[in-house]
Design a protein around this motif. Structure first.
Motif, PDB file in Angstrom:
ATOM      1  N   ASP A 210       0.809  -1.215   0.000  1.00  0.00           N
ATOM      2  CA  ASP A 210       0.000   0.000   0.000  1.00  0.00           C
ATOM      3  C   ASP A 210       0.843   1.267   0.000  1.00  0.00           C
ATOM      4  O   ASP A 210       0.315   2.357  -0.255  1.00  0.00           O
ATOM      5  N   TYR A 211       2.133   1.127   0.295  1.00  0.00           N
ATOM      6  CA  TYR A 211       3.004   2.294   0.361  1.00  0.00           C
ATOM      7  C   TYR A 211       3.974   2.372  -0.814  1.00  0.00           C
ATOM      8  O   TYR A 211       4.783   3.304  -0.874  1.00  0.00           O
ATOM      9  N   PHE A 212       3.906   1.403  -1.711  1.00  0.00           N
ATOM     10  CA  PHE A 212       4.804   1.391  -2.867  1.00  0.00           C
ATOM     11  C   PHE A 212       3.964   1.619  -4.123  1.00  0.00           C
ATOM     12  O   PHE A 212       3.063   0.822  -4.426  1.00  0.00           O
ATOM     13  N   PRO A 213       4.225   2.683  -4.878  1.00  0.00           N
ATOM     14  CA  PRO A 213       3.339   3.059  -5.999  1.00  0.00           C
ATOM     15  C   PRO A 213       3.074   1.939  -6.984  1.00  0.00           C
ATOM     16  O   PRO A 213       1.914   1.741  -7.401  1.00  0.00           O
ATOM     17  N   THR A 231      -7.140   3.628  -0.711  1.00  0.00           N
ATOM     18  CA  THR A 231      -7.161   4.621   0.353  1.00  0.00           C
ATOM     19  C   THR A 231      -6.644   5.963  -0.154  1.00  0.00           C
ATOM     20  O   THR A 231      -6.007   6.053  -1.205  1.00  0.00           O
ATOM     21  N   LEU A 232      -6.926   6.995   0.600  1.00  0.00           N
ATOM     22  CA  LEU A 232      -6.460   8.334   0.248  1.00  0.00           C
ATOM     23  C   LEU A 232      -4.937   8.379   0.238  1.00  0.00           C
ATOM     24  O   LEU A 232      -4.334   9.040  -0.625  1.00  0.00           O
ATOM     25  N   THR A 236      -2.717   9.268  -2.974  1.00  0.00           N
ATOM     26  CA  THR A 236      -1.780  10.394  -2.876  1.00  0.00           C
ATOM     27  C   THR A 236      -0.376   9.983  -3.286  1.00  0.00           C
ATOM     28  O   THR A 236       0.328  10.740  -3.968  1.00  0.00           O
ATOM     29  N   ILE A 237       0.028   8.778  -2.893  1.00  0.00           N
ATOM     30  CA  ILE A 237       1.362   8.285  -3.248  1.00  0.00           C
ATOM     31  C   ILE A 237       1.501   8.170  -4.767  1.00  0.00           C
ATOM     32  O   ILE A 237       2.520   8.575  -5.347  1.00  0.00           O
TER      33      ILE A 237
END
Length: 259
Positions: A210-213, A231-232, A236-237
């Motif tokens: 979820d944190y890696f584009p 998620t937002l 955003t990422i």
């Protein structure tokens, strides 16, 4: 506006007249063909076994329904799109250096920024057309197989997941353009794509996708077995990654010392 349309028309003509876009389209067609073949085997396991398409001890998970088929198509566009859309982007920007035509572009009476905007616009239209083509082929093949579970709501949900996954993947092509310009060819952007695909698999497997584009579209499409909400933070990422790639590419064209 007239100047932008002139540059955009030129970029579009380059793409249409190139073998790249047709080869890419043909190669990407393998995706829905394999998805349809997989659904066909799930729907007709006895026929697949007797005809030699499936070994006697082979077991396939999943069910042959329209929802499962749409999910599989979304996964194909989110994973395969990173490679295919990235390849198109690397060609549009990298060919100018490989073919040594960048000096001709810089000599035109257009701003460098306009050239970049036209190239990205041409890439967007090309990838959108390719996305629509893949989904259309998928619909056709699914109808030929005769998958159960069709309804208007299933189609609406399948369209939503598929095209959002595609748009998220398209947004991740802008850094590829920067590496094509920075590396002045195809090698750097293609290497970047391969590294991102590998990292997406690793980071997604350890639970931080979820944190890696480059892992977010695949998770959203349901590669883990169920669709992951967008998620937002994840959105955003991806937007920040896309903006950084676009800004970096524009800055390179505007301020780099081109020879």
């Amino acid at each position: 506006m007239r100047q932008f349309l002139a540059v955009f028309h030129t970029e579009g003509t380059k793409i249409l007249n190139s073998k790249m876009v047709w080869i890419t389209s043909a190669a990407f067609t393998i995706g829905p063909l394999m998805a349809a073949f997989f659904m066909f085997i799930l729907k007709n396991p006895d026929f697949a076994e007797t005809s030699g398409l499936l070994g006697a001890k082979a077991q396939l998970a999943g069910d042959a329904t329209w929802p499962s088929y749409f999910s599989l198509l979304a996964q194909i566009i989110s994973i395969g799109g990173v490679i295919v859309f990235g390849f198109i982007t690397s060609w549009v920007f990298g060919r100018e250096y490989s073919d040594q035509t960048v000096k001709d572009l810089l000599a035109l009476p257009f701003s460098r920024g306009m050239i970049v905007y036209a190239k990205f616009s041409a890439i967007l239209i090309t990838t959108l057309c390719l996305t629509i083509y893949i989904f259309s082929i998928g619909l056709l093949l699914g109808g030929v197989i005769g998958l159960p579970g069709w309804s208007a709501s299933v189609l609406e949900h399948g369209l939503f997941i598929f095209f959002i996954s595609a748009l998220l993947t398209m947004a991740l092509s802008t850094p590829v353009a920067f590496f094509a310009c920075y590396g002045k060819g195809y090698l750097a952007p293609l290497g970047f794509i391969i590294v991102m695909v590998v990292l997406a698999q690793i980071i997604g497997a350890i639970g931080y996708g979820d944190y890696f584009p480059w892992a977010i579209p695949a998770l959203f499409s349901g590669t883990t077995g169920e669709e992951s909400p967008l998620t937002l933070l994840s959105l955003t990422i991806i937007l920040l990654t896309s903006i950084i790639g676009f800004t970096g590419t524009s800055a390179w064209w505007k301020f780099a010392d081109h020879h």
